[in-house]
Design an enzyme around this catalytic site. Structure first.
Site, mmCIF file in Angstrom:
data_model
loop_
_atom_site.group_PDB
_atom_site.id
_atom_site.type_symbol
_atom_site.label_atom_id
_atom_site.label_comp_id
_atom_site.label_asym_id
_atom_site.label_seq_id
_atom_site.Cartn_x
_atom_site.Cartn_y
_atom_site.Cartn_z
ATOM 1 N N ASN A 226 36.390 42.434 34.456
ATOM 2 C CA ASN A 226 35.112 43.000 34.023
ATOM 3 C C ASN A 226 35.204 43.725 32.681
ATOM 4 O O ASN A 226 34.192 44.144 32.131
ATOM 5 C CB ASN A 226 34.542 43.919 35.107
ATOM 6 C CG ASN A 226 34.050 43.103 36.294
ATOM 7 O OD1 ASN A 226 33.930 41.880 36.212
ATOM 8 N ND2 ASN A 226 33.781 43.777 37.404
ATOM 9 N N ARG B 48 37.439 33.306 40.683
ATOM 10 C CA ARG B 48 36.700 33.987 39.603
ATOM 11 C C ARG B 48 37.395 35.294 39.223
ATOM 12 O O ARG B 48 37.268 35.742 38.086
ATOM 13 C CB ARG B 48 35.280 34.328 40.063
ATOM 14 C CG ARG B 48 34.328 33.170 40.177
ATOM 15 C CD ARG B 48 32.920 33.680 40.378
ATOM 16 N NE ARG B 48 32.645 34.723 39.410
ATOM 17 C CZ ARG B 48 31.927 35.827 39.647
ATOM 18 N NH1 ARG B 48 31.376 36.017 40.820
ATOM 19 N NH2 ARG B 48 31.742 36.715 38.707
HETATM 20 C C1 LIG Z 1 31.002 41.227 34.922
HETATM 21 C C2 LIG Z 1 30.836 42.612 35.437
HETATM 22 O O1 LIG Z 1 31.220 43.575 34.800
HETATM 23 N N1 LIG Z 1 30.299 42.737 36.657
HETATM 24 C C3 LIG Z 1 30.164 44.040 37.247
HETATM 25 C C4 LIG Z 1 28.888 44.678 36.737
HETATM 26 O O2 LIG Z 1 27.814 43.795 37.063
HETATM 27 P P1 LIG Z 1 26.391 44.043 36.392
HETATM 28 O O3 LIG Z 1 26.566 44.457 34.991
HETATM 29 O O4 LIG Z 1 25.565 42.840 36.667
HETATM 30 O O5 LIG Z 1 25.868 45.250 37.270
HETATM 31 P P2 LIG Z 1 24.781 46.334 36.908
HETATM 32 O O6 LIG Z 1 25.442 47.655 36.806
HETATM 33 O O7 LIG Z 1 23.982 45.861 35.762
HETATM 34 O O8 LIG Z 1 23.867 46.292 38.198
HETATM 35 C C5 LIG Z 1 23.758 47.361 39.102
HETATM 36 C C6 LIG Z 1 22.392 47.362 39.752
HETATM 37 O O9 LIG Z 1 21.393 47.502 38.766
HETATM 38 C C7 LIG Z 1 20.418 46.500 38.888
HETATM 39 N N2 LIG Z 1 19.929 46.153 37.543
HETATM 40 C C8 LIG Z 1 20.826 45.873 36.558
HETATM 41 C C9 LIG Z 1 20.389 45.540 35.290
HETATM 42 C C10 LIG Z 1 19.012 45.491 35.040
HETATM 43 O O10 LIG Z 1 18.542 45.196 33.931
HETATM 44 N N3 LIG Z 1 18.149 45.788 36.042
HETATM 45 C C11 LIG Z 1 18.564 46.110 37.304
HETATM 46 O O11 LIG Z 1 17.764 46.363 38.184
HETATM 47 C C12 LIG Z 1 21.160 45.343 39.542
HETATM 48 O O12 LIG Z 1 20.296 44.451 40.183
HETATM 49 C C13 LIG Z 1 22.060 46.076 40.505
HETATM 50 O O13 LIG Z 1 21.369 46.383 41.678
HETATM 51 O O14 LIG Z 1 28.726 45.951 37.344
HETATM 52 C C14 LIG Z 1 28.578 45.890 38.775
HETATM 53 C C15 LIG Z 1 28.319 47.297 39.274
HETATM 54 O O15 LIG Z 1 29.418 48.099 39.109
HETATM 55 C C16 LIG Z 1 29.819 45.258 39.398
HETATM 56 O O16 LIG Z 1 29.591 45.069 40.772
HETATM 57 C C17 LIG Z 1 30.119 43.916 38.756
HETATM 58 O O17 LIG Z 1 31.379 43.449 39.182
HETATM 59 C C1 LIG Z 2 30.299 41.147 41.355
HETATM 60 C C2 LIG Z 2 31.340 40.903 40.572
HETATM 61 O O1 LIG Z 2 31.310 40.186 39.410
HETATM 62 P P1 LIG Z 2 30.027 39.559 38.686
HETATM 63 O O2 LIG Z 2 29.188 40.664 38.178
HETATM 64 O O3 LIG Z 2 30.632 38.785 37.560
HETATM 65 O O4 LIG Z 2 29.310 38.709 39.699
HETATM 66 C C3 LIG Z 2 32.692 41.443 40.882
HETATM 67 O O5 LIG Z 2 33.557 41.428 39.987
HETATM 68 O O6 LIG Z 2 32.921 41.864 42.029
#
Ligand SMILES: CC(=O)N[C@H]1[C@@H](OP(=O)(O)OP(=O)(O)OC[C@H]2O[C@@H](n3ccc(=O)[nH]c3=O)[C@H](O)[C@@H]2O)O[C@H](CO)[C@@H](O)[C@@H]1O
Ligand SMILES: C=C(OP(=O)(O)O)C(=O)O
Length: 434
Positions: free
Chosen positions: A23, A398
């Site tokens: 990540n 992954r």
């Molecule tokens: C590639 C990577 O780094 N993946 C990580 C990243 O995912 P990712 O960046 O997708 O996770 P986010 O922190 O953005 O998402 C957290 C929450 O916020 C919500 N949300 C997010 C963006 C947005 O524009 N609107 C919204 O509502 C999502 O649906 C979710 O419920 O952080 C997550 C939370 O620690 C981890 O589980 C993932 O492994």
């Molecule tokens: C949820 C994960 O990754 P991604 O946001 O890429 O799906 C993860 O690393 O556990």
């Protein structure tokens, strides 16, 4: 189709070394697109399918990318294409992280709209809100997001409704080349954010405050390629810490950074696990009996959602009633049904899961539903009676490099086989009637 077959009961011991963080490396590789001059060289890149996918996305965008061992070199100095098609975004949601860099460098980006996935609906509205605040016009239609700005992006004050990791990263990468200063409030504080900020600063950006709730970015007019070593993977480290604890073993997890793992260490210690900081990692010693605890997933420095399913496996072996509440993703409990197939006493109540332990886990055929669920089912298999067969390993690949080999080196009875190569094991399984 491949599967992992694990026979439970062996105590793990020895040393395991963690890889660079998935990540952290995905946004760092996306950020290499920002360099209009010079090559970027990234060290400690894990050989994961997600890394191959982001490399493919960059190649499609006209960057020159090579990977040798754990080193990735990117030359993004040629004119870049604008579009990240659905075939990549579907494979890996993190492909949307090219949007900020493309918009910053080209003034335009077209990225396929990521769908939901097994852990939730995962909208990207906060990313888009940030781009709009910086002066971009954003349109969503026909399965694509089109963002465009006349001239350069402009610095802005952006308050995130939730400290989203991806939104913080995408906005940071857009803001480094914007005109003026951007302030991101209520931003994510994960170690991967700090790693990205360090890489951006090495490229010539001016990012301050990463790791706190407010990041300030003073835009610069161009960035150069830079050399960077990715931080160790705290989730892979945590997964091996659970593997040691669930087998009553004694394992040195080399490369684990205690400051990145404080919530996990606290919870495992509450459960009775001994964790010792050593010079180059964490030694984890599992107790004879584990104690039940309650856990709530939260943004960093709270308990990471990416360790939720692995800790669920551990709590199934703890004495008493434990509860896990998932607050980050609305649907990250698909593995519960699979644990039930292994004789777990477990139920879902709204956003919580309640477990009555210690459960006498039994080997079964189970399917991984997402990346961390794959690891969690294998962990449960290490502590189950008889043989557990885990399928759908594309999820595991992954995020984990040679997971079964690393566990085998610690003493686990585990192998990865192709369906047609598994006759010997199938006989063993048939003998045991599972
Ligand atoms: C590639 C990577 O780094 N993946 C990580 C990243 O995912 P990712 O960046 O997708 O996770 P986010 O922190 O953005 O998402 C957290 C929450 O916020 C919500 N949300 C997010 C963006 C947005 O524009 N609107 C919204 O509502 C999502 O649906 C979710 O419920 O952080 C997550 C939370 O620690 C981890 O589980 C993932 O492994
Ligand atoms: C949820 C994960 O990754 P991604 O946001 O890429 O799906 C993860 O690393 O556990």
């Amino acid at each position: 189709m491949e599967k992992i077959i694990v026979r439970g009961g062996n105590r793990l011991s020895g040393t395991v070394r963690v890889e660079g963080a998935k990540n952290a490396v995905l946004p760092v590789i996306a950020a290499t697109l920002l360099a209009s001059e010079g090559k970027s060289v990234i060290h400690d890149v894990p050989a994961l399918s997600d890394v191959y996918t982001i490399n493919e996305v960059l190649r499609y965008l006209n960057a020159e990318v090579s990977m040798e061992g754990n080193q990735v070199t990117v030359d993004a100095s040629r004119e870049l294409k604008l579009e990240a098609p659905f075939e990549y975004v579907r494979k890996m949601r993190a492909s949307v992280l090219v949007m900020g860099p493309l918009l910053a460098r080209n003034g335009r980006a077209r990225v396929a709209l990521p769908g939901g996935c097994a852990i939730g609906s995962r909208p990207i509205d906060q990313h888009l809100k940030g781009f709009e605040a910086m002066g971009a016009s954003v349109k969503v239609g026909n399965g694509f997001i089109d963002a465009e700005v006349t001239g350069r992006l402009r610095g802005a004050k952006i308050y995130l409704d939730f400290p989203s990791v991806g939104a913080t990263e995408n906005i940071m990468m857009a803001a480094v080349l914007a005109e003026g200063t951007t302030v991101i409030e209520n931003c994510a504080k994960e170690p991967e954010i700090v790693d990205l900020a360090n890489f951006l600063n090495a490229m010539g950006a001016k990012v301050r405050g990463a790791g706190t709730g407010t990041i300030r970015i003073e835009g610069v007019s161009e960035l150069q390629g830079a050399v960077h070593t990715v931080i160790p993977d705290r989730i892979e480290a945590g997964t091996f810490m659970v593997a040691a604890a669930i087998t009553g073993g004694n394992v040195l997890v080399q490369g684990a950074v205690p400051e990145h793992l404080s919530s996990l260490i606290a919870k495992m210690e509450e459960m009775g696990v001994t964790i010792i900081e050593e010079e180059n990692g964490l030694r984890v010693i599992g107790p004879e009996k584990l104690k039940a605890v309650d856990i709530k997933t939260m943004p960093h420095p709270g308990f990471p959602t990416d360790m939720q399913s692995q800790m669920m496996a551990l709590l199934l072996k703890a004495e008493g009633t434990s509860m896990i509440t998932e607050t980050v993703f609305e649907n990250r409990f698909m593995h519960v049904e699979e644990f039930r197939r292994m004789n777990a006493d477990i139920k879902i109540e709204g956003r919580s899961v309640i477990m009555n332990g210690p459960c006498r886990l039994q080997g079964a055929e189970v399917a991984a539903t997402d990346l961390r669920a794959a690891a969690a089912l294998i962990l449960a298999g290490l502590a189950a009676e008889g043989y557990t067969r885990v399928t759908e390993l594309k999820h595991l690949d992954r995020g984990y490099v040679r997971f079964h080999e690393k566990l085998a080196a610690l003493g686990a009875d585990i192998e990865r086989v192709r369906e047609q190569e598994s006759t010997v094991n199938e006989e063993k399984l048939t003998d045991l009637n599972i």
